[in-house]
Design a protein around this motif. Structure first.
Motif, PDB file in Angstrom:
ATOM      1  N   ILE A   7      -1.635  30.835  -5.121  1.00  0.00           N
ATOM      2  CA  ILE A   7      -0.873  31.501  -4.070  1.00  0.00           C
ATOM      3  C   ILE A   7      -1.682  32.636  -3.463  1.00  0.00           C
ATOM      4  O   ILE A   7      -1.705  32.828  -2.239  1.00  0.00           O
ATOM      5  N   ASP A   8      -2.373  33.401  -4.301  1.00  0.00           N
ATOM      6  CA  ASP A   8      -3.214  34.489  -3.796  1.00  0.00           C
ATOM      7  C   ASP A   8      -4.348  33.955  -2.924  1.00  0.00           C
ATOM      8  O   ASP A   8      -4.665  34.539  -1.886  1.00  0.00           O
ATOM      9  N   PHE A  51       1.813  33.733  12.975  1.00  0.00           N
ATOM     10  CA  PHE A  51       2.428  32.811  12.008  1.00  0.00           C
ATOM     11  C   PHE A  51       1.677  32.830  10.684  1.00  0.00           C
ATOM     12  O   PHE A  51       2.287  32.902   9.607  1.00  0.00           O
ATOM     13  N   LEU A  52       0.357  32.764  10.741  1.00  0.00           N
ATOM     14  CA  LEU A  52      -0.434  32.751   9.507  1.00  0.00           C
ATOM     15  C   LEU A  52      -0.300  34.072   8.750  1.00  0.00           C
ATOM     16  O   LEU A  52      -0.197  34.079   7.509  1.00  0.00           O
ATOM     17  N   LEU A  53      -0.285  35.189   9.471  1.00  0.00           N
ATOM     18  CA  LEU A  53      -0.128  36.481   8.799  1.00  0.00           C
ATOM     19  C   LEU A  53       1.257  36.621   8.175  1.00  0.00           C
ATOM     20  O   LEU A  53       1.390  37.140   7.058  1.00  0.00           O
ATOM     21  N   GLY A  58       4.767  36.389   3.351  1.00  0.00           N
ATOM     22  CA  GLY A  58       5.829  35.742   2.585  1.00  0.00           C
ATOM     23  C   GLY A  58       5.352  35.236   1.240  1.00  0.00           C
ATOM     24  O   GLY A  58       6.065  35.340   0.231  1.00  0.00           O
ATOM     25  N   LEU A  59       4.138  34.699   1.199  1.00  0.00           N
ATOM     26  CA  LEU A  59       3.593  34.222  -0.076  1.00  0.00           C
ATOM     27  C   LEU A  59       3.325  35.380  -1.036  1.00  0.00           C
ATOM     28  O   LEU A  59       3.536  35.251  -2.242  1.00  0.00           O
ATOM     29  N   VAL A  66      12.771  37.150   1.801  1.00  0.00           N
ATOM     30  CA  VAL A  66      11.885  37.621   2.874  1.00  0.00           C
ATOM     31  C   VAL A  66      11.594  36.510   3.891  1.00  0.00           C
ATOM     32  O   VAL A  66      11.331  36.782   5.059  1.00  0.00           O
ATOM     33  N   TRP A  67      11.690  35.256   3.478  1.00  0.00           N
ATOM     34  CA  TRP A  67      11.347  34.139   4.361  1.00  0.00           C
ATOM     35  C   TRP A  67      12.247  34.027   5.590  1.00  0.00           C
ATOM     36  O   TRP A  67      11.732  33.816   6.694  1.00  0.00           O
TER      37      TRP A  67
END
Length: 131
Positions: A7-8, A51-53, A58-59, A66-67
């Motif tokens: 995830i990181d 979107f990517l940020l 969120g991840l 938060v999503w």
């Protein structure tokens, strides 16, 4: 492999690519020759970069609540950026802040001329009514 490490790594890739997309938009705003090109550079990569940020954020938060907030923020950008770019483009066209030689097709010229004729006709009618 640890799921948190994956995830990181995914969020790091999303952050770097999102930041590069936003940087590309900023460079396009500074380097492109006219309003229409700059407008394109400001809107296209900015929406994907955001979107990517937001996905990386969120991840990293690792909570479900938060999503929906992030999705709503992205949807507002997705809805407002094209509308604002459209309005800025039309205003720039009408005020001649463009290079006509860079346009492959000028589809707005007929619409602008028709609106100008209608405005002139209304002005003529208003002048006659005031006399």
């Amino acid at each position: 492999m640890n799921p948190e490490t994956v995830i990181d790594a995914v969020s790091a890739v999303f952050m770097v690519v999102g930041a590069l997309m936003s940087l590309g938009a900023a460079v396009g705003l500074l380097r492109f020759p006219d309003l229409m090109s700059r407008m394109h550079a400001a809107t296209k990569p900015q929406v994907l970069g955001l979107f990517l940020l937001l996905a990386a954020l969120g991840l990293q938060m690792r909570t479900w609540w938060v999503w929906p907030v992030l999705v709503v923020a992205w949807l507002f950008q997705l809805l407002t950026v094209p509308v604002s770019a459209h309005m800025v483009g039309r205003a720039g066209y009408r005020t001649k802040h463009l290079h006509p030689e860079l346009l492959s097709a000028d589809e707005l010229e007929a619409v602008v001329q028709k609106a100008a004729r209608q405005a002139a006709a209304r002005h003529g009618t208003d002048d006659d009514a005031n006399r």
